[in-house]
Design a protein around this motif. Structure first.
Motif, PDB file in Angstrom:
ATOM      1  N   HIS A 107       0.845  -1.194   0.000  1.00  0.00           N
ATOM      2  CA  HIS A 107       0.000   0.000   0.000  1.00  0.00           C
ATOM      3  C   HIS A 107       0.880   1.244   0.000  1.00  0.00           C
ATOM      4  N   PRO A 108       0.393   2.341  -0.569  1.00  0.00           N
ATOM      5  CA  PRO A 108       1.113   3.610  -0.379  1.00  0.00           C
ATOM      6  C   PRO A 108       1.211   3.902   1.115  1.00  0.00           C
ATOM      7  N   TYR A 109       2.305   4.547   1.519  1.00  0.00           N
ATOM      8  CA  TYR A 109       2.467   4.864   2.926  1.00  0.00           C
ATOM      9  C   TYR A 109       1.427   5.926   3.305  1.00  0.00           C
ATOM     10  N   PRO A 110       0.981   5.969   4.572  1.00  0.00           N
ATOM     11  CA  PRO A 110      -0.081   6.910   4.962  1.00  0.00           C
ATOM     12  C   PRO A 110       0.165   8.343   4.536  1.00  0.00           C
TER      13      PRO A 110
ATOM     14  N   GLN B 210       2.513   0.325   9.602  1.00  0.00           N
ATOM     15  CA  GLN B 210       2.440  -0.294   8.285  1.00  0.00           C
ATOM     16  C   GLN B 210       3.626  -1.185   7.944  1.00  0.00           C
ATOM     17  N   ILE B 211       4.720  -1.047   8.655  1.00  0.00           N
ATOM     18  CA  ILE B 211       5.879  -1.914   8.426  1.00  0.00           C
ATOM     19  C   ILE B 211       5.500  -3.382   8.643  1.00  0.00           C
TER      20      ILE B 211
ATOM     21  N   TYR C 125      -6.205   5.589   7.170  1.00  0.00           N
ATOM     22  CA  TYR C 125      -4.912   5.395   6.518  1.00  0.00           C
ATOM     23  C   TYR C 125      -3.999   4.476   7.335  1.00  0.00           C
ATOM     24  N   LEU C 126      -4.344   4.239   8.589  1.00  0.00           N
ATOM     25  CA  LEU C 126      -3.549   3.374   9.467  1.00  0.00           C
ATOM     26  C   LEU C 126      -4.214   2.017   9.658  1.00  0.00           C
TER      27      LEU C 126
ATOM     28  N   LEU D  52       0.496  17.872  13.282  1.00  0.00           N
ATOM     29  CA  LEU D  52       0.213  16.889  14.330  1.00  0.00           C
ATOM     30  C   LEU D  52       0.060  15.502  13.705  1.00  0.00           C
ATOM     31  N   SER D  53       0.647  15.328  12.548  1.00  0.00           N
ATOM     32  CA  SER D  53       0.434  14.103  11.772  1.00  0.00           C
ATOM     33  C   SER D  53       1.563  13.092  11.903  1.00  0.00           C
TER      34      SER D  53
END
Length: 393
Positions: free
Chosen positions: A9-12, A126-127, A353-354, A33-34
């Motif tokens: 997947h694309p990273y967040p 995601q790793i 996204y997570l 804050l991301s």
């Protein structure tokens, strides 16, 4: 090319960039804050050790690292988790940050010929997923919801699933939830690992950022069971969050010596030895707790201030540990993040996204992750801007 690369997947943050594409520029100062990148100052004494040992750049480091570093880590583990014994030579392995180590560990542990399952929390780092896919494993996502205490409900996992499991990822404290696993839960997982013969990889990188009670670690649960060989159990720790040293790329894996022996063989070929001056700086960091206590105090202050502003208008509560907030949003998490960026220039990460959608449900939907890593004043300003957006919804 490896065809499994197409399954990643694309990273967040790539998804976030796409979401924000085309938004007009804001006249307000940006507040991020991301991203969970610590912003507190790195300890001066660690920086001094680095400066004093740059001459060691002329030396090749070994994959296993210098004995003094493994010993310092072993002593820290013994103090922090009340362990009876740690054999630093065989049960500790320094690594270049846990992101690299978690990925590499999966490649070493998985036997792709047995159609393995790799279990992981959902939402997750995601790793875990990417490492599983590139190792030839099949990810299985265990939902973390309010009803399960924001950690997986391991009792809901079927016996057939446990039978196929080769590796279980746990994250305690969790990213992004901040939820922790109890000692009883950890002991139950160890018993399951014995019964079904799988390895537990415990990501404990946020264990030193807590409000009141230090989170329990997997090796601590092992020790209480008299399992001083830590069989089938490996923990991962880092100086990135504990000591505000993300750029040092320093952490360790510790636990089952037989597993680590084979992991070391993999890493020797992988070519990921930590520079010696980084190792010496790491020793200084693991040997000191005063800077860690100061770090915790800074996060407590930020949580108190932000929750005082957002605790009413937003469904949010303080986590058990870590530096994230995982609030619910009154509208779609993507829409909330997009409007917050456009109208207030505050960046947060949509919860979806997570997470992954399983059986039509995504546990990250209508949630956002807020990383309270910025200075106190900036976190307060960010909270006030979020409240301003909430007042318009």
């Amino acid at each position: 090319m490896n065809p499994d690369l197409e399954r990643l997947h694309p990273y967040p943050f790539e998804k976030l960039k796409t979401l924000f594409s085309g938004l007009p520029a804001s006249d307000k100062s940006p507040i991020a804050l991301s991203i969970g990148e610590p912003k507190h100052p790195s300890p001066d004494f660690v920086q001094q050790v680095l400066k004093d040992n740059t001459h060691r750049l002329s030396n090749y480091p070994t994959t296993a690292g210098i004995a003094e570093l493994s010993e310092a880590i072993g002593q820290w583990l013994t103090r922090r988790f009340h362990l009876k014994q740690v054999d630093a030579a065989s049960q500790v392995l320094p690594v270049n940050g846990t992101r690299e180590a978690l990925f590499a560990f999966t490649q070493a542990v998985i036997d792709r010929q047995r159609h393995p399952l790799v279990l992981m929390p959902n939402p997750f780092y995601q790793i875990y997923e990417g490492a599983t896919l590139l190792a030839g494993g099949e990810p299985m996502y265990l939902p973390c919801t309010d009803s399960t205490g924001l950690q997986p409900d391991f009792d809901a996992v079927s016996e057939d699933t446990w039978t196929r499991t080769q590796l279980l990822f746990i994250c305690t404290p969790g990213n992004p939830t901040g939820a922790t696993l109890s000692k009883a839960q950890l002991k139950a997982l160890i018993q399951l690992a014995d019964k079904y013969d799988f390895v537990i990889a415990s990501d404990e990188c946020y264990s030193e950022i807590y409000r009141d009670k230090p989170p329990t670690g997997l090796l601590e649960a092992c020790a209480e069971m008299g399992r001083h060989d830590y069989r089938r159990c490996v923990v991962f720790h880092s100086l990135s969050k504990r000591s505000n040293l993300p750029g040092l790329r320093s952490g360790f894996a510790a636990g089952d010596s037989e597993v680590l022996k084979r992991f070391l063989r993999y890493r020797t070929y992988h070519g990921c030895a930590m520079p010696i001056h980084h190792q010496l700086a790491s020793i200084a960091a693991w040997n000191d707790e005063a800077h860690v206590e100061q770090n915790r105090a800074l996060y407590r202050e930020k949580f108190d201030a932000v929750l005082d502003i957002l605790g009413g208008p937003l469904k949010v509560s303080a986590p058990a540990a870590g530096f994230y907030l995982w609030p619910k949003t009154p509208i779609s998490d993507e829409d909330f993040a997009k409007r917050l960026q456009a109208e207030q220039n505050v960046t947060v990460l949509p919860g979806r996204y997570l997470s992954r959608t399983v059986n039509g449900k995504n546990p990250g939907e209508k949630r956002i992750r807020m990383a309270l890593v910025a200075p106190l004043e900036e976190c307060i300003e960010g909270a006030q801007r979020i409240k301003a957006l909430l007042d318009t919804l």
